[in-house]
Design a protein around this motif. Structure first.
Motif, short mmCIF file in Angstrom:
data_model
loop_
_atom_site.label_atom_id
_atom_site.label_comp_id
_atom_site.label_asym_id
_atom_site.label_seq_id
_atom_site.Cartn_x
_atom_site.Cartn_y
_atom_site.Cartn_z
N PRO A 1 6.27 17.42 23.55
CA PRO A 1 7.15 17.36 24.72
C PRO A 1 6.40 17.25 26.04
N ALA A 2 5.21 17.85 26.13
CA ALA A 2 4.42 17.73 27.36
C ALA A 2 4.06 16.28 27.63
N GLY A 3 3.74 15.54 26.58
CA GLY A 3 3.45 14.12 26.74
C GLY A 3 4.65 13.37 27.29
N GLY A 4 5.84 13.75 26.85
CA GLY A 4 7.04 13.12 27.37
C GLY A 4 7.24 13.36 28.85
N ALA A 5 6.95 14.58 29.30
CA ALA A 5 7.08 14.89 30.72
C ALA A 5 6.08 14.10 31.55
N VAL A 6 4.86 13.92 31.03
CA VAL A 6 3.86 13.10 31.73
C VAL A 6 4.34 11.65 31.81
N PHE A 7 4.93 11.16 30.74
CA PHE A 7 5.48 9.80 30.71
C PHE A 7 6.56 9.63 31.78
N ALA A 8 7.47 10.60 31.88
CA ALA A 8 8.54 10.53 32.88
C ALA A 8 7.98 10.60 34.29
N ALA A 9 6.96 11.45 34.51
CA ALA A 9 6.34 11.55 35.83
C ALA A 9 5.70 10.23 36.24
N HIS A 10 5.13 9.52 35.26
CA HIS A 10 4.50 8.22 35.52
C HIS A 10 5.56 7.21 35.97
N ILE A 11 6.71 7.22 35.30
CA ILE A 11 7.81 6.32 35.70
C ILE A 11 8.32 6.70 37.09
N ALA A 12 8.43 8.01 37.34
CA ALA A 12 8.90 8.47 38.66
C ALA A 12 7.98 7.97 39.77
N ALA A 13 6.66 8.00 39.53
CA ALA A 13 5.71 7.51 40.53
C ALA A 13 5.89 6.01 40.76
N ARG A 14 6.17 5.28 39.71
CA ARG A 14 6.35 3.83 39.84
C ARG A 14 7.57 3.50 40.69
N TYR A 15 8.59 4.34 40.62
CA TYR A 15 9.82 4.09 41.36
C TYR A 15 9.90 4.90 42.66
N GLY A 16 8.87 5.69 42.94
CA GLY A 16 8.88 6.48 44.17
C GLY A 16 9.96 7.55 44.19
N LEU A 17 10.25 8.12 43.02
CA LEU A 17 11.31 9.13 42.91
C LEU A 17 10.72 10.53 42.99
N ASP A 18 11.27 11.37 43.85
CA ASP A 18 10.77 12.73 44.02
C ASP A 18 11.58 13.78 43.27
N LYS A 19 12.76 13.39 42.79
CA LYS A 19 13.60 14.33 42.04
C LYS A 19 14.07 13.65 40.75
N VAL A 20 13.47 14.08 39.65
CA VAL A 20 13.74 13.44 38.36
C VAL A 20 14.07 14.50 37.32
N LEU A 21 15.06 14.20 36.49
CA LEU A 21 15.39 15.02 35.33
C LEU A 21 14.92 14.27 34.10
N SER A 22 13.88 14.79 33.47
CA SER A 22 13.35 14.17 32.26
C SER A 22 14.18 14.62 31.06
N PHE A 23 14.63 13.66 30.25
CA PHE A 23 15.47 13.95 29.09
C PHE A 23 14.85 13.29 27.86
N ASP A 24 14.34 14.12 26.97
CA ASP A 24 13.64 13.66 25.77
C ASP A 24 14.42 14.17 24.55
N MET A 25 14.98 13.26 23.79
CA MET A 25 15.74 13.64 22.59
C MET A 25 15.20 12.88 21.40
N GLY A 26 14.67 13.61 20.45
CA GLY A 26 14.10 13.00 19.26
C GLY A 26 14.94 13.31 18.04
N GLY A 27 14.27 13.47 16.91
CA GLY A 27 14.99 13.70 15.67
C GLY A 27 15.34 15.16 15.44
N THR A 28 14.60 16.08 16.08
CA THR A 28 14.79 17.50 15.80
C THR A 28 15.31 18.28 17.00
N THR A 29 14.79 17.99 18.19
CA THR A 29 15.17 18.74 19.38
C THR A 29 15.35 17.81 20.57
#
Length: 691
Positions: free
Chosen positions: A262-290
């Protein structure tokens, strides 16, 4: 460009991503529980074949896993003993004596990892200032080592009172055990978690010792398997704080791997946020178990130094096992594609936290599962194409899903399969929405100001509906969303956070002690990072945890290097009051302020993407037909356009209802939304009535 491999072992799928061969190449394979490394080798061969390279050409592997978390949840660790100070044997069983469910007369507290007969004591004592009050007798430790040998313990955790201030006694115990019991693994709390609060510290060192042999064995097997494939590059592990550490450090401190995926997912979302210049992001990661939800402010995931695993009551703080390590702060919900549904005694549909995983998997996998999972509901509601799930590698059986939903849910509530599937999907979405609302309120945030970034195999199926429930107007689904955490591994910096508890009031501010303490922590953290990269520039991030005198918990306060290295009481107070006011509305006048924990995170520079120029849309994308997809807003099936993601060019847009399909996931566009394909490949989903 270096050829790098990112691997994320999840509860259902193992995601593999290859970078450095043109476009990213990725695949999903079912996780092999008995030998998780087998799925990695399988996935690696698949992406290498697609890219047209030999595995030996890979120059770096970064890996994250849920194995540590699952071992704690399922109690599959080594036979472990705890050595502690006389009189504190039962700390991990007594907990904090708080009731996380105040009015439940049948409250069941989680069992400690270790039974009482595996907890041993020594006559020694260090006081709260770090002074030795009762010296430790080496002979007593030697006698204790003989007793532990008789138990057959494979691993030993050492947690002595106030060892975070003075580790001499713990180190002596470790030296004696290494001499007398050389085959036993040893973890000491002054290295694993040198922080105050013995319950959390003892739990953390016990958890580390409990999973240390398991993770050492797994990492050894993985290295051997990869070497047998001709791979000679270095292997690194993602840790829970959002950075990368070496295999050797991961083997010594495996508790830091808890939540690494899950930490890798948050880093991924932060990278996208930087690309779009977004300062308030809700990261939503849904896989097979959680499913995991994380707040990202100013393109940086929110972090914490304590979190819980293996909660026995969903959403209930205090019902799990506290682990005191640096971690990206996120809410985890037992709501993945494999989460199982049932009807409880109150005739209400419940979903999770039990999961079908990959063995046998949801009923529609046709692998022996008979209980309905979220994936079964999504299939019946038309969200999934049974012939093209996971790129066609796993054909789905709609009849099996219908039977499971009818037998387990519909029969009890007098519902047809479609209505039962709607109930299951709506319950899952509402559970996630509730968790997000609570997390936002606890952090003083208004989610209507946030943009959601969704990734993971199941998140794009549910994110649009979740945005409707939360009042979130904008959603981004990046390319590679189905393997987002594995991509996040490739975006993470090398980093390590060192922390230590040294209690100090601002009224007793000691600038010299602070400067020396933070310098020591900086050197310690930098040493770990240098073990991964000997040449890259390393930055230091300073943080202190502060509270008003009499309060039970602290808040983290970030400092610049200048503020940390030239400490001033007035500056510390101003920074604390500023952040305290943001969180609670106002400071408390006339009260002294305490500092309890000091932290330094050494890190290489994170990859900073270029900002993109947004497209406003205007080009209607052609669809390739329609299929009936259930629209929860109207409570009926609607003809939704089917749009291949690769057919969308920059500026192409479409109105919901629609399904944007790709091999790794499907993006469901509700009737209330429209989508635009942005220049970087992100699908930008916006509410039609957004201001």
């Amino acid at each position: 460009m270096a050829i790098r491999l990112g691997v994320d072992i999840g509860g259902t799928f193992t995601d593999v991503v290859l970078e450095g061969v043109g476009d990213l190449v990725s695949t999903k394979v079912l996780t092999t529980y008995a030998a998780p490394e087998a799925a990695i080798i399988d996935g690696m061969h698949k992406v290498c074949a697609i890219a047209g390279i030999a595995p030996a050409e890979i120059s770096q592997i970064i890996h994250g896993t849920t194995l540590a978390t699952n071992a704690l949840i399922e109690r599959r660790g080594a036979k472990t003993a705890l050595i502690t100070t006389e009189g504190f044997r039962d700390v991990i069983e007594m907990r904090t004596e708080s009731r996380f469910e105040q009015y439940d007369l049948n409250l069941t507290l989680p069992e400690p990892l270790l039974p009482r007969q595996m907890r041993f004591t020594l006559s020694e004592r260090v006081n709260a200032k770090g002074d030795i009050m009762l010296p430790l007798d080496r002979t007593e430790v030697e006698r204790l080592a003989e007793r532990i040998a008789i138990t057959g313990a494979e691993s030993v955790a050492v947690g002595l009172i106030h060892a975070y201030l003075n580790p001499d006694h713990e180190r002596l115990v470790r030296d004696v055990l290494a001499e007398k019991l050389p085959d036993i693994s040893v973890s000491i709390s002054s290295e694993v978690s040198p922080q105050m609060r013995e319950y959390e510290r003892f739990n953390t060192v016990v958890a580390n010792a409990y999973i240390k042999p398991l993770m050492a064995s797994y990492l050894g097997r993985l290295e051997s398997k990869l070497r047998a494939e001709g791979i000679t590059c270095r292997i690194f592990l993602m840790h829970s704080g959002g950075g990368i550490i070496s295999v050797a450090d991961a083997a010594n401190f495996p508790v830091r791997l808890v939540e690494s995926g899950p930490a890798g997912g948050a880093v991924f979302a932060a990278h996208i946020a930087a690309r779009y210049g977004l300062d308030k992001v809700l990261s939503f990661d849904m896989g097979g178990t959680t499913a995991k939800i994380c707040l990202i402010k100013n393109q940086t995931p929110k972090t914490s130094r304590v979190f819980e695993v293996a909660r026995t009551y969903r959403f209930k703080k205090g019902s799990g096992m506290p682990i005191s390590i640096p971690v990206i702060d996120m809410v985890e919900i037992g709501a993945g594609g494999g989460s199982l549904a049932h009807v409880d005694a109150m005739r209400q549909i419940r979903v999770g936290p039990e999961s079908a995983g990959s063995e046998p998997g949801p009923a529609c996998y046709g692998r022996g599962g008979t209980r309905p999972a979220v994936t079964d509901a999504d299939l019946i509601l038309g969200k999934l194409d049974p012939d093209n799930f996971a790129g066609g590698s796993i054909p789905l059986k709609a009849t099996a899903a219908q039977s499971a939903l009818t037998d387990q849910v519909g029969a009890a509530l007098n519902m047809e399969a479609a209505e039962a599937a709607f109930g299951v999907a709506e319950m899952v979405d509402e559970n996630m929405a509730n968790a997000a609302r609570v997390h936002a309120v606890e952090n003083g945030e208004d989610l209507s100001e946030y943009t959601m970034i969704a990734f993971g195999g199941a998140a794009p199926l549910h994110a649009g509906r979740l945005c409707e429930k939360l009042g979130v107007h904008r959603l981004l689904v990046p390319p590679g969303a189905g393997v987002g955490s594995a991509i996040g591994f490739l975006r993470a910096p090398f980093s390590f956070e060192a922390n230590r508890s040294v209690y100090m009031k601002l009224s007793d501010f000691d600038a010299g002690l602070i400067r020396n303490l933070l310098s020591e922590l900086k050197s310690e953290a930098t040493g770990f990072v240098r073990g991964c990269d000997a040449e890259a520039p390393i930055m230091a991030e300073f943080k202190v945890y502060m509270r008003y005198t009499g309060q039970g918990w602290e808040i983290p306060i970030s400092l610049t290097e200048d503020q940390a290295m030239t400490p001033d009481a007035a500056t510390f107070q101003a920074r604390f009051e500023e952040d305290y006011t943001k969180l609670f509305g106002r400071p408390v006048a006339g009260m002294d302020i305490e500092i309890t924990v000091w932290s330094v995170n050494a890190t290489t520079a994170a990859e900073r993407p270029d900002r993109i120029t947004l497209s406003e849309g205007g080009h209607t994308v052609p669809d390739t037909g329609t299929r009936a997809i259930f629209d929860p807003a109207t409570g009926a099936f609607a003809d939704a356009k089917i749009i291949p993601r690769e057919a969308m060019n920059t500026g192409d847009d479409a109105l919901g209802p629609a399904a944007i399909v790709e091999d790794e996931t499907t993006i469901i566009v509700p009737t209330s939304r429209r989508v635009i394909r942005q220049p970087d490949g992100c699908i930008d989903m916006i509410a039609k009535d957004a201001p």
